[in-house]
Design an enzyme around this catalytic site. Sequence first.
Site, PDB file in Angstrom:
ATOM      1  CG  HIS A  12      30.773  35.657  41.878  1.00 48.01           C
ATOM      2  ND1 HIS A  12      31.054  36.750  40.893  1.00 48.01           N
ATOM      3  CD2 HIS A  12      31.521  34.530  41.501  1.00 48.01           C
ATOM      4  CE1 HIS A  12      32.325  36.315  40.266  1.00 48.01           C
ATOM      5  NE2 HIS A  12      32.451  34.912  40.642  1.00 48.01           N
ATOM      6  CD  GLU A  66      30.021  39.462  40.629  1.00 47.25           C
ATOM      7  OE1 GLU A  66      29.221  38.777  39.766  1.00 47.25           O
ATOM      8  OE2 GLU A  66      30.838  39.172  40.929  1.00 47.25           O
ATOM      9  NE  ARG A  75      35.897  37.258  36.017  1.00 49.34           N
ATOM     10  CZ  ARG A  75      36.338  36.121  36.685  1.00 49.34           C
ATOM     11  NH1 ARG A  75      35.178  35.636  37.222  1.00 49.34           N
ATOM     12  NH2 ARG A  75      37.378  35.958  37.327  1.00 49.34           N
TER      13      ARG A  75
END
Length: 325
Positions: free
Chosen positions: A292, A269, A240
């Site tokens: 990600h 994000e 994270r």
Amino acid sequence: MSKQQPRIVFLDAATYGDVSLQRFADLWECTIHQVTRPHETIQRLAGHSVTVTNKVVLDRAALSSPEAKDLKLIAVAATGTDIIDREEAAKRGVRVCNVPGYATQSVAQFTMALILELATRAARYGDAVKAGEWQKSPVFSLLTYPTVELSGKKLGIVGYGNIGRYVAGMARGFGMEIIVAARPGVNGPTPKDRVPLKQLLREADVISLHCPLTPETRNLINRQSLSLMKPTAFLINTARGALVDEEALIEALREKKIAAAALDAISKEPPSADHPIICAAKELDNLIVTPHTAWSAREARQRLLNEAEENIRSYLNGRSRNLVA
């Protein structure tokens, strides 16, 4: 739950890529939205008893809205459930389930890929060839970017769940020694197979984060913890973004307080063009940022949806499966 045919809404189907949702549509009445923006969330809950979300936030405002009155189950198509106001869900009698473990192999191999890239600079050397640098070399090789061997180095793992253990197994195959941090924020004696976080920060050559985001782990990597790390150390974050104080990390990389970092998760994000980490990645050659994507091997995405389907099926049949609230 009522035997009435459930109505299911997918809020962010685009996050599953090319994995088909046809099985869901064959089983139940489904409304599929590829992307749901914050101002669209509440209206899209209307008339649905089940919602499937990966990253669309279901906060107090959404869950307490009249449009959510029929909602009975939130099927989070992910492991983390921090996007859900679980307290409000419980208050409203809405159950929440998740999908643990679906991306273990995918995230672990991506973590190792980032470690290997920092150690070998393979992609940078590939870019150098494309830019014509090798062709201009007076000798047979290029030594532009320093590389290191992983064998004999210490890998410090923070968060020793499924992914952390899988990474450890892979790293041992490269000859690395594994050290594991005691769980942050837990009082009491350190388990004999763990070390205090401060000790891990001082000793590890590579530090890889695999812990959940909690009040105890937010900004776990900050100025103080970065100051404890070796100047030759690598930091990897495939967990994270908020585990890392980004301003402190940029400063540490710029001043060479640590050797390098590779991040697959950042604080916002998708990021804006002027996000500090994005700007730093353009400036610094010791920072790698990926979008990600560690979790996203096709096999992992298929497992994710298989498990989400089974979670919904189990709930509708009155069975508990992966319920977190």
